[in-house]
Write a protein that holds these residues in place. Sequence first.
Motif, PDB file in Angstrom:
ATOM      1  N   MET A  32      73.583  52.295   9.634  1.00  0.00           N
ATOM      2  CA  MET A  32      72.572  51.273   9.444  1.00  0.00           C
ATOM      3  C   MET A  32      71.706  51.150  10.687  1.00  0.00           C
ATOM      4  N   PHE A  33      70.453  50.912  10.450  1.00  0.00           N
ATOM      5  CA  PHE A  33      69.502  50.713  11.550  1.00  0.00           C
ATOM      6  C   PHE A  33      69.537  49.256  11.973  1.00  0.00           C
ATOM      7  N   LYS A  34      69.717  49.050  13.279  1.00  0.00           N
ATOM      8  CA  LYS A  34      69.720  47.706  13.847  1.00  0.00           C
ATOM      9  C   LYS A  34      68.460  47.512  14.662  1.00  0.00           C
ATOM     10  N   PRO A  35      67.650  46.490  14.384  1.00  0.00           N
ATOM     11  CA  PRO A  35      66.455  46.274  15.203  1.00  0.00           C
ATOM     12  C   PRO A  35      66.841  45.895  16.615  1.00  0.00           C
ATOM     13  N   PRO A  36      66.001  46.249  17.599  1.00  0.00           N
ATOM     14  CA  PRO A  36      66.316  45.885  18.982  1.00  0.00           C
ATOM     15  C   PRO A  36      66.341  44.372  19.136  1.00  0.00           C
ATOM     16  N   PRO A  37      67.149  43.873  20.093  1.00  0.00           N
ATOM     17  CA  PRO A  37      67.191  42.421  20.300  1.00  0.00           C
ATOM     18  C   PRO A  37      65.815  41.909  20.696  1.00  0.00           C
ATOM     19  N   SER A  38      65.491  40.717  20.253  1.00  0.00           N
ATOM     20  CA  SER A  38      64.175  40.164  20.563  1.00  0.00           C
ATOM     21  C   SER A  38      64.107  39.765  22.028  1.00  0.00           C
ATOM     22  N   ASP A  39      62.945  39.913  22.596  1.00  0.00           N
ATOM     23  CA  ASP A  39      62.712  39.530  23.983  1.00  0.00           C
ATOM     24  C   ASP A  39      62.382  38.045  23.987  1.00  0.00           C
ATOM     25  N   ARG A  40      63.180  37.266  24.680  1.00  0.00           N
ATOM     26  CA  ARG A  40      63.007  35.809  24.652  1.00  0.00           C
ATOM     27  C   ARG A  40      61.950  35.314  25.629  1.00  0.00           C
ATOM     28  N   ARG A  41      61.272  36.197  26.315  1.00  0.00           N
ATOM     29  CA  ARG A  41      60.253  35.769  27.277  1.00  0.00           C
ATOM     30  C   ARG A  41      59.030  35.225  26.548  1.00  0.00           C
ATOM     31  N   LEU A  42      58.444  34.207  27.151  1.00  0.00           N
ATOM     32  CA  LEU A  42      57.227  33.635  26.586  1.00  0.00           C
ATOM     33  C   LEU A  42      55.997  34.426  27.021  1.00  0.00           C
ATOM     34  N   THR A  43      56.122  35.160  28.119  1.00  0.00           N
ATOM     35  CA  THR A  43      55.013  35.969  28.614  1.00  0.00           C
ATOM     36  C   THR A  43      55.488  37.408  28.762  1.00  0.00           C
ATOM     37  N   PRO A  44      54.603  38.381  28.594  1.00  0.00           N
ATOM     38  CA  PRO A  44      55.028  39.789  28.683  1.00  0.00           C
ATOM     39  C   PRO A  44      55.452  40.160  30.099  1.00  0.00           C
ATOM     40  N   ARG A  45      56.392  41.093  30.178  1.00  0.00           N
ATOM     41  CA  ARG A  45      56.832  41.549  31.488  1.00  0.00           C
ATOM     42  C   ARG A  45      56.150  42.866  31.832  1.00  0.00           C
ATOM     43  N   THR A  46      56.022  43.108  33.134  1.00  0.00           N
ATOM     44  CA  THR A  46      55.370  44.303  33.638  1.00  0.00           C
ATOM     45  C   THR A  46      56.318  44.998  34.603  1.00  0.00           C
ATOM     46  N   ALA A  47      56.486  46.290  34.441  1.00  0.00           N
ATOM     47  CA  ALA A  47      57.324  47.045  35.377  1.00  0.00           C
ATOM     48  C   ALA A  47      56.702  46.979  36.763  1.00  0.00           C
ATOM     49  N   ALA A  48      57.514  46.733  37.769  1.00  0.00           N
ATOM     50  CA  ALA A  48      57.006  46.603  39.136  1.00  0.00           C
ATOM     51  C   ALA A  48      57.539  47.727  40.024  1.00  0.00           C
ATOM     52  N   ASN A  49      58.852  47.895  40.048  1.00  0.00           N
ATOM     53  CA  ASN A  49      59.502  48.907  40.879  1.00  0.00           C
ATOM     54  C   ASN A  49      59.004  48.869  42.326  1.00  0.00           C
ATOM     55  N   SER A  50      58.995  47.661  42.900  1.00  0.00           N
ATOM     56  CA  SER A  50      58.518  47.511  44.273  1.00  0.00           C
ATOM     57  C   SER A  50      59.646  47.014  45.181  1.00  0.00           C
ATOM     58  N   ARG A  51      59.502  47.301  46.469  1.00  0.00           N
ATOM     59  CA  ARG A  51      60.498  46.881  47.452  1.00  0.00           C
ATOM     60  C   ARG A  51      60.423  45.384  47.694  1.00  0.00           C
ATOM     61  N   GLY A  52      61.596  44.784  47.828  1.00  0.00           N
ATOM     62  CA  GLY A  52      61.643  43.360  48.094  1.00  0.00           C
ATOM     63  C   GLY A  52      62.827  43.008  48.969  1.00  0.00           C
ATOM     64  N   ILE A  53      62.918  41.727  49.299  1.00  0.00           N
ATOM     65  CA  ILE A  53      64.022  41.190  50.079  1.00  0.00           C
ATOM     66  C   ILE A  53      64.422  39.871  49.434  1.00  0.00           C
ATOM     67  N   VAL A  54      65.709  39.689  49.197  1.00  0.00           N
ATOM     68  CA  VAL A  54      66.223  38.412  48.714  1.00  0.00           C
ATOM     69  C   VAL A  54      66.644  37.615  49.937  1.00  0.00           C
ATOM     70  N   VAL A  55      66.108  36.391  50.045  1.00  0.00           N
ATOM     71  CA  VAL A  55      66.393  35.525  51.182  1.00  0.00           C
ATOM     72  C   VAL A  55      66.984  34.216  50.656  1.00  0.00           C
ATOM     73  N   ALA A  56      68.104  33.824  51.226  1.00  0.00           N
ATOM     74  CA  ALA A  56      68.761  32.549  50.916  1.00  0.00           C
ATOM     75  C   ALA A  56      69.614  32.210  52.137  1.00  0.00           C
ATOM     76  N   PRO A  57      70.125  30.992  52.235  1.00  0.00           N
ATOM     77  CA  PRO A  57      70.976  30.665  53.383  1.00  0.00           C
ATOM     78  C   PRO A  57      72.128  31.668  53.518  1.00  0.00           C
ATOM     79  N   GLY A  58      72.192  32.350  54.662  1.00  0.00           N
ATOM     80  CA  GLY A  58      73.235  33.321  54.922  1.00  0.00           C
ATOM     81  C   GLY A  58      73.034  34.679  54.269  1.00  0.00           C
ATOM     82  N   ILE A  59      71.912  34.876  53.569  1.00  0.00           N
ATOM     83  CA  ILE A  59      71.655  36.139  52.865  1.00  0.00           C
ATOM     84  C   ILE A  59      70.254  36.638  53.197  1.00  0.00           C
ATOM     85  N   GLU A  60      70.172  37.903  53.548  1.00  0.00           N
ATOM     86  CA  GLU A  60      68.890  38.612  53.639  1.00  0.00           C
ATOM     87  C   GLU A  60      69.214  40.043  53.223  1.00  0.00           C
ATOM     88  N   MET A  61      68.856  40.391  51.994  1.00  0.00           N
ATOM     89  CA  MET A  61      69.271  41.667  51.419  1.00  0.00           C
ATOM     90  C   MET A  61      68.095  42.360  50.743  1.00  0.00           C
TER      91      MET A  61
END
Length: 110
Positions: free
Chosen positions: A1-30
């Motif tokens: 049986m064919f199963k449809p893909p799960p629906s995307d629950r986002r209200l706005t479309p997403r765009t692939a970014a694939n860019s470098r970043g840094i996560v910053v929080a108390p005690g974290i810089e990664m």
Amino acid sequence: MFKPPPSDRRLTPRTAANSRGIVVAPGIEMACIIADTSDGGLKVRLDRSLVLPARVIVVDIAAGLAIEADTAWRQGNETGLKRREQAGLKGLVPSRWLAAREAWVRAGGR
């Protein structure tokens, strides 16, 4: 049986970014990869599985932008974040964005 893909629950479309970043929080810089973005949030990929705090700042190195976000979900090395507020990191910044600006400068931001 064919199963449809799960629906995307986002209200706005997403765009692939694939860019470098840094996560910053108390005690974290990664380093991270910003995998995709939308008006409402973003998905980051970390080098290792890590439970992030409820609120983090993600620094987009190329854009010189700090994005404050709440953790929405986590699956392995990926974490979905809901955008709250953002600020540019070029020039003077308010003190609440100082840790993000310093991380951006250390990563080569100018």
